[in-house]
Design a protein around this motif. Structure first.
Motif, mmCIF file in Angstrom:
data_model
loop_
_atom_site.group_PDB
_atom_site.id
_atom_site.type_symbol
_atom_site.label_atom_id
_atom_site.label_comp_id
_atom_site.label_asym_id
_atom_site.label_seq_id
_atom_site.Cartn_x
_atom_site.Cartn_y
_atom_site.Cartn_z
ATOM 1 N N ARG A 48 24.228 -1.194 66.053
ATOM 2 C CA ARG A 48 24.647 -0.641 67.373
ATOM 3 C C ARG A 48 23.517 -1.069 68.011
ATOM 4 O O ARG A 48 22.212 -0.861 68.003
ATOM 5 C CB ARG A 48 24.587 1.161 67.211
ATOM 6 C CG ARG A 48 25.822 1.696 66.419
ATOM 7 C CD ARG A 48 27.100 0.973 67.568
ATOM 8 N NE ARG A 48 28.197 2.124 66.473
ATOM 9 C CZ ARG A 48 28.807 1.241 65.359
ATOM 10 N NH1 ARG A 48 28.686 0.053 65.320
ATOM 11 N NH2 ARG A 48 30.045 1.929 65.279
ATOM 12 N N ALA A 49 24.296 -1.380 69.385
ATOM 13 C CA ALA A 49 22.804 -0.992 70.583
ATOM 14 C C ALA A 49 22.157 -0.261 71.698
ATOM 15 O O ALA A 49 23.242 0.602 71.517
ATOM 16 C CB ALA A 49 23.826 -1.954 71.616
ATOM 17 N N LEU A 50 21.167 0.445 71.396
ATOM 18 C CA LEU A 50 20.607 1.560 71.486
ATOM 19 C C LEU A 50 19.611 1.510 73.226
ATOM 20 O O LEU A 50 19.536 0.777 72.895
ATOM 21 C CB LEU A 50 19.357 1.915 70.138
ATOM 22 C CG LEU A 50 20.302 1.656 68.902
ATOM 23 C CD1 LEU A 50 19.375 2.217 67.643
ATOM 24 C CD2 LEU A 50 21.800 3.179 68.884
ATOM 25 N N PRO A 51 19.494 3.248 73.143
ATOM 26 C CA PRO A 51 18.837 2.994 74.443
ATOM 27 C C PRO A 51 17.212 3.232 73.742
ATOM 28 O O PRO A 51 17.011 2.973 72.542
ATOM 29 C CB PRO A 51 18.760 4.001 74.893
ATOM 30 C CG PRO A 51 19.794 5.013 73.764
ATOM 31 C CD PRO A 51 20.367 3.912 72.830
ATOM 32 N N ASP A 52 16.715 2.573 75.304
ATOM 33 C CA ASP A 52 15.026 2.268 74.434
ATOM 34 C C ASP A 52 14.623 3.714 75.826
ATOM 35 O O ASP A 52 14.151 3.437 77.002
ATOM 36 C CB ASP A 52 14.701 1.584 74.827
ATOM 37 C CG ASP A 52 12.518 0.699 75.080
ATOM 38 O OD1 ASP A 52 12.911 1.852 73.872
ATOM 39 O OD2 ASP A 52 12.439 0.131 74.910
ATOM 40 N N PRO A 53 13.745 4.889 75.095
ATOM 41 C CA PRO A 53 13.365 5.038 73.581
ATOM 42 C C PRO A 53 14.526 5.904 73.136
ATOM 43 O O PRO A 53 15.372 6.168 73.914
ATOM 44 C CB PRO A 53 12.126 5.796 73.394
ATOM 45 C CG PRO A 53 12.018 5.747 74.759
ATOM 46 C CD PRO A 53 12.797 5.573 75.148
ATOM 47 N N ALA A 54 14.825 5.405 72.026
ATOM 48 C CA ALA A 54 15.939 6.029 70.990
ATOM 49 C C ALA A 54 15.581 7.031 69.764
ATOM 50 O O ALA A 54 16.422 7.733 69.544
ATOM 51 C CB ALA A 54 16.657 4.413 70.177
ATOM 52 N N TRP A 55 14.763 7.983 70.422
ATOM 53 C CA TRP A 55 14.535 8.662 70.015
ATOM 54 C C TRP A 55 15.115 10.049 69.399
ATOM 55 O O TRP A 55 15.452 10.545 68.475
ATOM 56 C CB TRP A 55 13.283 8.956 69.771
ATOM 57 C CG TRP A 55 12.315 8.202 69.868
ATOM 58 C CD1 TRP A 55 11.006 8.039 71.240
ATOM 59 C CD2 TRP A 55 11.784 6.555 68.581
ATOM 60 N NE1 TRP A 55 10.437 6.594 70.761
ATOM 61 C CE2 TRP A 55 11.037 6.423 69.640
ATOM 62 C CE3 TRP A 55 12.575 6.449 68.428
ATOM 63 C CZ2 TRP A 55 10.920 4.699 69.103
ATOM 64 C CZ3 TRP A 55 12.055 5.280 67.188
ATOM 65 C CH2 TRP A 55 10.916 4.319 67.766
ATOM 66 N N HIS A 56 15.709 9.754 70.635
ATOM 67 C CA HIS A 56 16.998 11.477 70.762
ATOM 68 C C HIS A 56 18.213 10.933 70.991
ATOM 69 O O HIS A 56 19.258 12.069 71.232
ATOM 70 C CB HIS A 56 16.223 11.968 71.828
ATOM 71 C CG HIS A 56 14.626 12.210 71.915
ATOM 72 N ND1 HIS A 56 13.872 12.501 73.026
ATOM 73 C CD2 HIS A 56 14.037 13.031 70.699
ATOM 74 C CE1 HIS A 56 12.623 12.549 72.124
ATOM 75 N NE2 HIS A 56 13.381 13.656 71.403
ATOM 76 N N ALA A 57 18.925 9.964 70.548
ATOM 77 C CA ALA A 57 19.854 9.272 70.459
ATOM 78 C C ALA A 57 20.789 9.741 69.362
ATOM 79 O O ALA A 57 20.162 10.575 69.001
ATOM 80 C CB ALA A 57 19.971 8.111 70.557
ATOM 81 N N ALA A 58 21.722 10.382 69.910
ATOM 82 C CA ALA A 58 22.815 10.441 69.121
ATOM 83 C C ALA A 58 24.399 9.633 69.032
ATOM 84 O O ALA A 58 25.498 10.024 69.489
ATOM 85 C CB ALA A 58 23.272 11.795 69.846
#
Length: 336
Positions: free
Chosen positions: A88-98
Motif C-alpha cells: 500500500r502507498a502510505l502517508p509520511d509519517p505512517a506511524w498512526h495510519a490505519a
C-alpha cells in the motif's frame, strides 16, 4: 485512529479473570510509566552496536537479493506491505495510519521496524547513502511521534519487543559504519523499548505467544546492550515458557500453525545470538528441535505448509520471508 470496540470486547472475553486484573493494574500504572524516564547507562554513551552478532560483517555486505532490493526501493517512495492487505502507498509519517479501520493490528504492523531492517541491510550491501539517510529519518521521526508509553504503538508489550529485535539487527548491520548520533538513537530506542517490555510483560494467558516474544526481545536487548540482569532473567523465563508452551510432539500450545512459526522464529532469534556468543542454551535448543521436527512434518515438498488455526502472516523480522517455513527450518541448523 478510531478503533472498533467489538475488537476490544472480543479480546476481553477471551481473557481469564487473572489476566483482566493484571491488565487493569498495568492500565492504572500507565501514567506513572509515561512520566518515568530511565537514565541511559553510562556505558551506552560509547555503544557502537553489538560486539558479537549472528553474522559476520562480510555476510552483512553480501549482495542484496532482488526481492529485498525491491522492498527497500518501495519503502523509499512510501510503499510498504501491510498485514494481510498487500503493498500500500502510505502517508509520511505512517506511524498512526490505519490501513484497516478498526483493527489496530495493521497499525502495529507498520511500526514493527521491518522497513528499517531492510533499509539497514540495503545500506550494508550497497553503501548507498539514500538508504542510510532514510533510515535515520525514520528512526528520528518514530521516536519524536511516539513518546515512551503514549499512544497505540505502546499499547502492546509484544509490539515493543518486536521492535527490540529490529533495533538489534539494525545496529548489527550498521556496526562500524554509522554516525555517532545514529548509534546513540539506536541505543536509546533499544534501551527504552526493553525497559518498557520488562515492566509490562504479559501474564496469565494459558497459550501465551505474547510472553514468549516479549521475553525474546528482552533477552536480545539485554545481550546486545550488555545489561546482564535483563538478559539473565529474560533468558531463564524464556526457557521455562518455551518448555511450558510446547507439547512433547513439538506442537505449540496455541495449536495454530502460523503462531507455531511465529514462536519458533522468536526462539531462533535468541538461540542464534546465544550460539554466536558461544553460549548455546541447551533446553531452548531442544524445544526448537522439537518444534522444527513438527514444522518439517507439515511442510510439503513445494514449501507450502498445511495450516490450521488462526493465520495473519505476521513475522518478527522481514528477512524470514517469503518462504517462512523453509527459512525457519534452515535456521535451525548451526549458525553459518
Amino acid at each position: 485512529m478510531r478503533l472498533d470496540a467489538r475488537w476490544w470486547l472480543a479480546r476481553l472475553g477471551a481473557m481469564s479473570l487473572a489476566e483482566v486484573a493484571h491488565r487493569g493494574v498495568r492500565l492504572a500504572r500507565a501514567p506513572i510509566d509515561r512520566a518515568r524516564r530511565d537514565r541511559l547507562p553510562a556505558h551506552l554513551a560509547r555503544w557502537r552496536g553489538p560486539a558479537t552478532f549472528v553474522f559476520t560483517p562480510a555476510a552483512a555486505r553480501a549482495p542484496l537479493p532482488p526481492a529485498l532490493r525491491a522492498t527497500a526501493e518501495a519503502y523509499l517512495v512510501g510503499r510498504q506491505v501491510v498485514l494481510g492487505l498487500g503493498e500500500r502507498a502510505l502517508p509520511d509519517p505512517a506511524w498512526h495510519a490505519a490501513p484497516a479501520a478498526g483493527d489496530p493490528r495493521t497499525t502495529w504492523e507498520l511500526n514493527r521496524g521491518h522497513g528499517w531492517v531492510v533499509l539497514a541491510r540495503a545500506y550494508a550491501a550497497t553503501r548507498e547513502p539514500r538508504f542510510r539517510d532514510r533510515l535515520r529519518h525514520e528512526l528520528d521521526s518514530w521516536r519524536r511521534c511516539n513518546p515512551v508509553g503514549r499512544g497505540l504503538n505502546w499499547a502492546s508489550a509484544m509490539e515493543a519487543a518486536i521492535r527490540c529485535h529490529a533495533f538489534a539487527w539494525i545496529a548489527a548491520l550498521l556496526r562500524g559504519d554509522a554516525p555517532d548520533d545514529t548509534r546513540h538513537v539506536l541505543a536509546a530506542l533499544l534501551f527504552e523499548h526493553a525497559g518498557f517490555v520488562a515492566r509490562n510483560l504479559s501474564r496469565y494467558s494459558s497459550a501465551n505467544n505474547h510472553l514468549i516474544v516479549e521475553l525474546s526481545g528482552l533477552a536480545v536487548a539485554g545481550r546486545v546492550l550488555a545489561i546482564a540482569p535483563w538478559h539473565r532473567r529474560a533468558l531463564a523465563e524464556l526457557v521455562r515458557e518455551a518448555e511450558r508452551q510446547t507439547f512433547a510432539d513439538g506442537v505449540n500450545a496455541e495449536m495454530a500453525t502460523h503462531y507455531h512459526m511465529f514462536v519458533l522464529e522468536a526462539l531462533l532469534l535468541v538461540a542464534w545470538l546465544e550460539r554466536a556468543h558461544g553460549a548455546p542454551v541447551h533446553p531452548l535448543e531442544r524445544v526448537i528441535a522439537r518444534m522444527a521436527t513438527y514444522l518439517d512434518a507439515i511442510t510439503l515438498g513445494t514449501g507450502e505448509v498445511l495450516h490450521q488455526g488462526d493465520h495473519d502472516d505476521g513475522k518478527i523480522l522481514p528477512l524470514f520471508e517469503p518462504r517462512h517455513a523453509a527459512q525457519l527450518l534452515w535456521a535451525t541448523s548451526p549458525v553459518p
